[in-house]
Design an enzyme around this catalytic site. Structure first.
Site, short mmCIF file in Angstrom:
data_model
loop_
_atom_site.label_atom_id
_atom_site.label_comp_id
_atom_site.label_asym_id
_atom_site.label_seq_id
_atom_site.Cartn_x
_atom_site.Cartn_y
_atom_site.Cartn_z
N HIS A 261 17.53 25.58 2.34
CA HIS A 261 16.34 25.59 1.48
C HIS A 261 16.38 24.31 0.65
O HIS A 261 17.26 24.13 -0.19
CB HIS A 261 16.36 26.83 0.58
CG HIS A 261 15.26 26.84 -0.44
ND1 HIS A 261 14.31 27.82 -0.49
CD2 HIS A 261 14.97 25.98 -1.45
CE1 HIS A 261 13.46 27.56 -1.48
NE2 HIS A 261 13.86 26.45 -2.08
N LYS B 97 6.03 38.40 5.60
CA LYS B 97 6.04 37.99 4.19
C LYS B 97 4.79 38.50 3.48
O LYS B 97 3.70 38.47 4.05
CB LYS B 97 6.10 36.46 4.07
CG LYS B 97 7.38 35.88 4.61
CD LYS B 97 7.28 34.37 4.79
CE LYS B 97 7.73 33.62 3.57
NZ LYS B 97 7.88 32.17 3.86
N GLU C 213 8.52 23.50 -1.65
CA GLU C 213 9.71 24.06 -1.00
C GLU C 213 9.62 23.92 0.52
O GLU C 213 8.58 24.20 1.11
CB GLU C 213 9.85 25.54 -1.35
CG GLU C 213 10.02 25.77 -2.85
CD GLU C 213 10.40 27.21 -3.20
OE1 GLU C 213 11.07 27.39 -4.23
OE2 GLU C 213 10.04 28.15 -2.45
N ARG D 198 4.73 25.69 -11.39
CA ARG D 198 5.28 25.97 -12.73
C ARG D 198 6.66 25.33 -12.82
O ARG D 198 7.18 24.83 -11.82
CB ARG D 198 5.44 27.48 -12.90
CG ARG D 198 6.24 28.05 -11.76
CD ARG D 198 6.68 29.47 -11.94
NE ARG D 198 7.14 30.04 -10.69
CZ ARG D 198 8.32 29.85 -10.14
NH1 ARG D 198 9.23 29.10 -10.74
NH2 ARG D 198 8.65 30.41 -8.99
N ASN E 246 5.37 25.80 -5.78
CA ASN E 246 5.41 26.53 -7.04
C ASN E 246 4.76 25.70 -8.12
O ASN E 246 5.13 24.54 -8.33
CB ASN E 246 6.85 26.88 -7.43
CG ASN E 246 7.40 27.98 -6.54
OD1 ASN E 246 6.69 28.93 -6.21
ND2 ASN E 246 8.64 27.84 -6.13
N LYS F 246 7.18 32.54 12.14
CA LYS F 246 8.37 32.34 12.96
C LYS F 246 9.56 32.29 12.00
O LYS F 246 9.49 31.65 10.95
CB LYS F 246 8.23 31.01 13.70
CG LYS F 246 9.41 30.63 14.53
CD LYS F 246 9.28 31.17 15.93
CE LYS F 246 10.57 30.99 16.72
NZ LYS F 246 10.71 31.98 17.79
N ARG G 3 23.55 30.88 -12.09
CA ARG G 3 22.78 31.81 -12.92
C ARG G 3 23.72 32.93 -13.34
O ARG G 3 24.27 33.63 -12.50
CB ARG G 3 21.63 32.41 -12.12
CG ARG G 3 20.68 31.37 -11.56
CD ARG G 3 19.61 32.06 -10.74
NE ARG G 3 18.67 31.08 -10.19
CZ ARG G 3 17.44 31.38 -9.81
NH1 ARG G 3 16.98 32.61 -9.90
NH2 ARG G 3 16.64 30.44 -9.31
P1 ADP Z 1 9.42 34.04 -2.35
O1 ADP Z 1 8.09 33.50 -2.74
O2 ADP Z 1 9.48 35.53 -2.20
O3 ADP Z 1 10.55 33.47 -3.17
P2 ADP Z 1 9.71 32.10 -0.23
O4 ADP Z 1 8.59 31.90 0.71
O5 ADP Z 1 9.92 31.07 -1.30
O6 ADP Z 1 9.61 33.55 -0.86
O7 ADP Z 1 11.06 32.24 0.60
C1 ADP Z 1 12.27 32.61 -0.01
C2 ADP Z 1 13.41 32.48 0.98
O8 ADP Z 1 13.17 33.30 2.13
C3 ADP Z 1 13.62 31.09 1.55
O9 ADP Z 1 14.38 30.27 0.72
C4 ADP Z 1 14.32 31.40 2.86
O10 ADP Z 1 15.68 31.67 2.65
C5 ADP Z 1 13.65 32.68 3.30
N1 ADP Z 1 12.53 32.41 4.24
C6 ADP Z 1 11.21 32.39 3.95
N2 ADP Z 1 10.46 32.09 5.05
C7 ADP Z 1 11.34 31.92 6.07
C8 ADP Z 1 11.20 31.59 7.47
N3 ADP Z 1 10.02 31.40 8.04
N4 ADP Z 1 12.33 31.49 8.20
C9 ADP Z 1 13.56 31.69 7.63
N5 ADP Z 1 13.75 32.01 6.34
C10 ADP Z 1 12.66 32.13 5.55
#
Ligand code: ADP
Length: 449
Positions: free
Chosen positions: A211, A161, A278, A295, A293, A204, A341
């Site tokens: 979510h 990420k 989240e 905001r 978040n 991991k 949306r």
């Molecule tokens: P962004 O900031 O890009 O929106 P997020 O951290 O909020 O990213 O994650 C967005 C989505 O990515 C989550 O809702 C989930 O579906 C997936 N995701 C993120 N981290 C993980 C993880 N460790 N394992 C599985 N899915 C993940």
């Protein structure tokens, strides 16, 4: 001491700018719209009390132009700025500029935005506060050698990420070691292009989670309440497509734990204004903190429908130094709300953005239908901005009822002249797994593969 806000500059465009201006009107507060030179005819400009051009069409020189927006606020005599979502809403240096010029930024302090915006720092703080966080690298992973060692330690599957990530960009799922190197390189490249920051970290990967997020409100006197849960598990490429409230697939026990964690997190960091925590919840009901978040979020209307609370109004009251008007026990949840949306997308062409004039428009209505929109008949959908045009919200006595109302509303919805994803939303509302509430964040991905 209460410091009433008399005039707010809305530093955004489209649907969310319209949404904010509407509440300002309800509250008797004057509104100032900003616009780029191609956005003169936009709805937010037409309904605001005043408007001011802040630059040319490219967002860097207009909606992201901090100095110009501050100037606009000073020139129009606005005493506060609402940033909406996207654009400068999570930009701590913009919030800092507002602080310097004594224009109230409707959101948390620049210090908090910067703390929670750094995903690494946010995870460290939340761990300290006692929240369960996903196992992963403690800091950014700078090279592939280090990445290999970390992945061996935590075990595959893993997810890469971006430190400055958002909207699913710079993310890569890696199931096996042999795919790590290419995923690592491409994630860094995508992050560099999207955010000007190539640093990534590794977590991991939680297989097939839901979510789940918790909306919170915190005033500037130390009071924190939560406004319940939202489920945003219908996703495509890690981006939310459909959101609902409450999260009915989660056991009460787990949900109560997440409420405790969310309010604890907000108190621990001294959070103020509206925010969202989240989480991912796996099949065994185990929860993991993902991010906060700082905001208003796209999906806030579903929470408004089940609580009867106008979150934008609360944000403004909090920014005026008012105390929250209620305690946790006063907040109740009634019914079920779902949001679709509606984007200007070409469904038959890989969901590419679609532009052009809206030639014909039939907006649905009736019992249980709410429309948060920025379009009108004759409006020209421009290629320069986000393709989300409308949020369609259905509210019913329970989830099934909300789905039925949403189906009816989508069937009535006509937008001629451009392509939209209305058809795709109709498909989801009729999907057996969605209707049974058995989907996870990877469900759509698997279906469309
Ligand atoms: P962004 O900031 O890009 O929106 P997020 O951290 O909020 O990213 O994650 C967005 C989505 O990515 C989550 O809702 C989930 O579906 C997936 N995701 C993120 N981290 C993980 C993880 N460790 N394992 C599985 N899915 C993940």
């Amino acid at each position: 001491m209460i410091r009433p806000i008399k005039k707010v500059l809305v530093a955004n465009r489209g649907e969310i700018a319209v949404r904010i201006i509407r509440t300002l009107k309800d509250m008797g507060i004057r509104s100032v719209a900003i616009f780029s030179d191609v956005d003169r005819d936009s709805l937010h400009v037409q309904i605001a009390d005043e408007s001011i051009c802040i630059g040319p069409k490219n967002v860097k020189d207009s909606y992201l132009n901090k100095v110009q927006i501050i100037n606009a606020a000073l020139v129009t005599g606005a005493d506060a700025i609402h940033p909406g979502f996207g654009f400068l809403s999570e930009n701590s240096s913009f919030a800092k500029l507002c602080e310097i010029y004594e224009i109230k930024f409707i959101g948390p302090s620049s210090r908090l935005i910067s703390l929670m915006g750094d995903k690494e720092e946010a995870k460290r703080l939340m761990k300290e506060a006692g929240l369960p966080v996903v196992e992963g690298s403690e800091t950014v992973v700078e090279n592939i050698e280090l990445a290999k060692i970390i992945c061996e330690q935590i075990g595959y599957p893993i997810i890469i990420k971006a430190r400055s990530g958002g909207g699913g960009k710079g993310m890569r799922l890696v199931r096996e070691g042999q795919d790590l190197e290419s995923a690592f390189m491409s994630a860094r490249k995508e992050a560099e292009n999207a955010f000007g920051d190539k640093e990534v970290y590794i977590e991991k990967y939680i297989d097939d989670p839901r979510h789940i997020e918790v909306q919170i409100l915190a005033d500037e006197h130390g009071n924190v309440v939560h406004l319940g849960s939202r489920d945003c598990s219908i996703q495509m490429n890690h981006q939310k497509i459909i959101e609902e409230a409450p999260a009915t697939s989660i056991r009460d026990e787990t949900m109560n734990y997440l409420y405790d964690m969310a309010t604890r997190a907000a108190k621990y960091v001294g959070y103020t204004n509206a925010g969202t925590i989240e989480f991912l919840v796996d099949k065994d009901g185990k929860a993991y903190f993902m991010e906060m978040n700082t905001r208003i979020q796209v999906e806030h209307p579903v929470t408004e429908m089940i609580t009867g609370i106008d979150i934008i109004r609360e944000q403004i009251n909090i920014a005026s130094m008012e105390k929250l008007a209620y305690e946790q026990k006063d907040i109740t949840f009634t019914g079920h709300a779902i949001e679709c949306r509606i984007n200007a997308y070409d469904e038959d062409n890989n969901f590419m953005p679609s532009v052009g004039r809206i030639e014909g428009l039939n907006i649905p209505g009736g019992y249980g239908v709410r429309i948060d929109s920025s379009i009108y008949q004759g409006y020209m959908v421009l290629p320069f901005y986000d393709s989300m045009l409308v949020k369609l919200i259905a509210y019913g006595k329970d989830r099934k009822n909300a789905i039925d109302i949403m189906k009816r509303a989508l069937d009535e919805f006509v937008i001629d002249g451009i392509k939209t994803n209305i058809g795709f939303n109709k498909e989801i509302m009729r999907d057996e797994v969605f209707v049974a509430n058995e989907h996870t964040t990877s469900y759509l991905q698997g279906k469309r593969r």
